[in-house]
Design a protein around this motif. Structure first.
Motif, PDB file in Angstrom:
ATOM      1  N   LEU A 145       0.838  -1.193   0.000  1.00 34.39           N
ATOM      2  CA  LEU A 145       0.000   0.000   0.000  1.00 34.39           C
ATOM      3  C   LEU A 145       0.877   1.249   0.000  1.00 34.39           C
ATOM      4  CD1 LEU A 145      -2.859   1.074  -0.022  1.00 34.39           C
ATOM      5  CD2 LEU A 145      -2.894   0.926   2.478  1.00 34.39           C
ATOM      6  N   ALA A 146       1.958   1.205   0.760  1.00 31.54           N
ATOM      7  CA  ALA A 146       2.908   2.322   0.751  1.00 31.54           C
ATOM      8  C   ALA A 146       3.539   2.492  -0.626  1.00 31.54           C
ATOM      9  CB  ALA A 146       3.983   2.100   1.808  1.00 31.54           C
ATOM     10  N   ALA A 147       3.809   1.379  -1.316  1.00 30.97           N
ATOM     11  CA  ALA A 147       4.379   1.453  -2.671  1.00 30.97           C
ATOM     12  C   ALA A 147       3.413   2.134  -3.630  1.00 30.97           C
ATOM     13  CB  ALA A 147       4.741   0.054  -3.166  1.00 30.97           C
ATOM     14  N   ILE A 148       2.122   1.814  -3.504  1.00 33.30           N
ATOM     15  CA  ILE A 148       1.108   2.464  -4.339  1.00 33.30           C
ATOM     16  C   ILE A 148       1.122   3.968  -4.098  1.00 33.30           C
ATOM     17  CG2 ILE A 148      -1.388   2.694  -4.714  1.00 33.30           C
ATOM     18  CD1 ILE A 148      -1.587  -0.332  -4.015  1.00 33.30           C
ATOM     19  N   HIS A 149       1.212   4.354  -2.840  1.00 32.68           N
ATOM     20  CA  HIS A 149       1.178   5.771  -2.476  1.00 32.68           C
ATOM     21  C   HIS A 149       2.513   6.476  -2.732  1.00 32.68           C
ATOM     22  CE1 HIS A 149      -2.369   4.828   0.455  1.00 32.68           C
ATOM     23  NE2 HIS A 149      -2.717   4.792  -0.823  1.00 32.68           N
ATOM     24  N   SER A 150       3.510   5.720  -3.182  1.00 33.10           N
ATOM     25  CA  SER A 150       4.820   6.306  -3.483  1.00 33.10           C
ATOM     26  C   SER A 150       5.104   6.354  -4.984  1.00 33.10           C
ATOM     27  CB  SER A 150       5.929   5.500  -2.781  1.00 33.10           C
ATOM     28  OG  SER A 150       5.734   5.492  -1.376  1.00 33.10           O
ATOM     29  N   VAL A 151       4.146   5.940  -5.809  1.00 31.32           N
ATOM     30  CA  VAL A 151       4.336   5.950  -7.258  1.00 31.32           C
ATOM     31  C   VAL A 151       4.577   7.375  -7.744  1.00 31.32           C
ATOM     32  CG1 VAL A 151       3.102   5.643  -9.451  1.00 31.32           C
ATOM     33  CG2 VAL A 151       3.046   3.841  -7.723  1.00 31.32           C
ATOM     34  N   ASP A 152       5.548   7.548  -8.607  1.00 29.52           N
ATOM     35  CA  ASP A 152       5.821   8.853  -9.205  1.00 29.52           C
ATOM     36  C   ASP A 152       4.761   9.121 -10.271  1.00 29.52           C
ATOM     37  OD1 ASP A 152       6.829  10.924 -10.948  1.00 29.52           O
ATOM     38  OD2 ASP A 152       8.785  10.637 -10.016  1.00 29.52           O
ATOM     39  N   LEU A 153       3.863  10.037  -9.999  1.00 31.38           N
ATOM     40  CA  LEU A 153       2.728  10.286 -10.883  1.00 31.38           C
ATOM     41  C   LEU A 153       3.157  10.870 -12.218  1.00 31.38           C
ATOM     42  CD1 LEU A 153       0.247  11.757  -8.233  1.00 31.38           C
ATOM     43  CD2 LEU A 153       0.245   9.443  -9.183  1.00 31.38           C
ATOM     44  N   SER A 154       4.215  11.631 -12.220  1.00 25.91           N
ATOM     45  CA  SER A 154       4.654  12.287 -13.459  1.00 25.91           C
ATOM     46  C   SER A 154       5.301  11.304 -14.418  1.00 25.91           C
ATOM     47  CB  SER A 154       5.627  13.431 -13.137  1.00 25.91           C
ATOM     48  OG  SER A 154       4.994  14.423 -12.371  1.00 25.91           O
ATOM     49  N   THR A 155       6.277  10.535 -13.936  1.00 26.42           N
ATOM     50  CA  THR A 155       7.010   9.646 -14.839  1.00 26.42           C
ATOM     51  C   THR A 155       6.153   8.492 -15.341  1.00 26.42           C
ATOM     52  OG1 THR A 155       7.870   8.359 -12.972  1.00 26.42           O
ATOM     53  CG2 THR A 155       9.205  10.203 -13.748  1.00 26.42           C
ATOM     54  N   THR A 156       5.144   8.098 -14.572  1.00 23.17           N
ATOM     55  CA  THR A 156       4.264   7.002 -14.990  1.00 23.17           C
ATOM     56  C   THR A 156       3.116   7.480 -15.871  1.00 23.17           C
ATOM     57  OG1 THR A 156       2.941   7.271 -12.979  1.00 23.17           O
ATOM     58  CG2 THR A 156       4.739   5.642 -12.916  1.00 23.17           C
ATOM     59  N   GLY A 157       2.901   8.785 -15.943  1.00 20.26           N
ATOM     60  CA  GLY A 157       1.775   9.315 -16.698  1.00 20.26           C
ATOM     61  C   GLY A 157       0.462   9.254 -15.947  1.00 20.26           C
ATOM     62  N   LEU A 158       0.496   8.791 -14.701  1.00 19.86           N
ATOM     63  CA  LEU A 158      -0.745   8.616 -13.947  1.00 19.86           C
ATOM     64  C   LEU A 158      -1.269   9.918 -13.352  1.00 19.86           C
ATOM     65  CD1 LEU A 158       0.079   5.204 -12.225  1.00 19.86           C
ATOM     66  CD2 LEU A 158      -1.434   5.612 -14.178  1.00 19.86           C
ATOM     67  N   ALA A 159      -0.489  10.986 -13.438  1.00 17.70           N
ATOM     68  CA  ALA A 159      -0.994  12.285 -12.988  1.00 17.70           C
ATOM     69  C   ALA A 159      -2.187  12.733 -13.826  1.00 17.70           C
ATOM     70  CB  ALA A 159       0.120  13.330 -13.066  1.00 17.70           C
TER      71      ALA A 159
END
Length: 372
Positions: A145-159
């Motif tokens: 769960l911490a890994a999910i909340h630590s995803v880099d939103l910019s580099t993954t495009g998920l922003a």
């Protein structure tokens, strides 16, 4: 399309268009999976031959549920994009392979993802495990769960998924709109809970993250005592990570699955592990529990109304329907709202319950015994 013997040839023809350079593409071991409420799944092996070399890949096909579904609008493209974005992160999510979004191949859109090994313990307690293994399974969930909340939103495009700054308001408004969409008459207790959430809404977490949206123990698969995969990304968005904590906390206390084991971490220990792994401080826990009680109560209400109006014959939804009033009371208690307010019409009519359970019983007795 319901007949599995028709699915195989159609799916094979479609897979050939996705693997045009292969000498041969075939499907083996096609089988349906009954799990959860949100989507239908099939497991299969894709066999690809090039010259004298043959490669086999175990995959899962996830079909869009027949509308109206429990969660609408149901966006497979969004789920596919999320899984693609998570591919090179520390989140142990299945790898997305292909998307068919026209519905022309199997009658409904579907996505295909790799099949991750592991066992899911939604209702049962893991057999033959030591107390140390159970504790490690709980710790591994906190870390993922911490890994999910630590995803880099910019580099993954998920922003691009959402603007996280208004997440709490969007959550409240969404589930309020869903309640109003399906209700048959005034629902005083749910309306009281909704108003209480609006009146006492805290400042959100200062950290904006990817939010799973359905982070519960039953959505984690395990190999031995480590999480091997996190499933069910239908409600994923960008926003306040503490909404995931409130959801997990609400479901942690259910008397089933991993967390019902006497050696499981307490929810306080789970949160301590999460905070250490994520660096995110958890506060206002009772409000976030109340928010998620409202969310789950509305989901139970949607399921009840789907059954009541004849759009679903799922016996699991019949069992869950009683949760609307119970969860509403849990949420009210978390907000300190102890005045007695009636629930209103949240139950399934008895004749529909009898009809659904009768159909389910007939289906069980008509299944032939396997041969061999």
């Amino acid at each position: 399309m319901d007949a599995t013997d028709e699915v195989g040839p159609r799916l094979t023809d479609w897979l050939r268009t996705k693997l045009p350079g292969a000498d041969e593409v075939r499907v083996e071991g096609l089988d349906r999976v009954t799990f959860g409420h949100s989507a239908e799944m099939m497991v299969l092996t894709v066999v690809v031959r090039n010259g004298g070399t043959e490669e086999r890949q175990d995959v899962v096909l996830r079909l869009r549920p027949r509308p109206p579904a429990l969660l609408e609008p149901y966006d497979l493209q969004r789920q596919f994009d999320i899984l693609c974005g998570l591919a090179d992160t520390d989140v142990r999510a299945p790898r997305a392979l292909w998307l068919e979004d026209s519905g022309q191949v199997l009658g409904r859109p579907f996505l295909v993802m790799n099949r991750v090994p592991g066992s899911v313990y939604e209702m049962e307690t893991p057999p033959n495990v030591t107390p140390q293994q159970i504790r490690r399974m709980c710790e591994s969930m906190a870390e993922q769960l911490a890994a999910i909340h630590s995803v880099d939103l910019s580099t993954t495009g998920l922003a691009a998924l959402d603007d996280g700054r208004t997440h709490l308001d969007r959550e409240i408004d969404h589930w309020a709109n869903e309640m109003h969409r399906v209700q048959r008459a005034t629902l005083p207790a749910l309306e009281r809970l909704l108003q209480g959430l609006r009146d006492t809404k805290p400042a959100p977490s200062p950290t904006i993250t990817l939010v799973h949206g359905d982070a519960k123990p039953g959505n984690f698969a395990f190999v031995n005592d480590e999480v091997s995969a996190v499933f069910d990304w239908e409600m994923t968005t960008v926003g306040d990570p503490l909404t995931d904590i409130g959801w997990m906390e609400l479901l942690w206390m259910q008397p089933v699955g991993i967390t019902s084991h006497e050696a499981a971490l307490t929810i306080d220990e789970f949160i301590e592990r999460y905070q250490a792994a994520s660096g995110i401080f958890v506060e206002n826990r009772s409000w976030y529990r109340a928010l998620n009680s409202f969310k789950m109560a509305v989901i139970c209400l949607i399921g009840a109304m789907l059954v009541d109006q004849g759009d679903s014959d799922d016996p699991k939804l019949v069992l869950a329907a009683g949760g609307t009033d119970l969860l509403t009371q849990v949420g009210l208690a978390d907000l300190g709202l102890t005045d007695n307010v009636e629930a209103g019409p949240v139950a399934i009519r008895q004749e529909r319950i009898d009809e659904v359970l009768s159909h389910a019983s007939q289906s069980e007795t008509s299944i032939p015994e396997p041969s061999g």
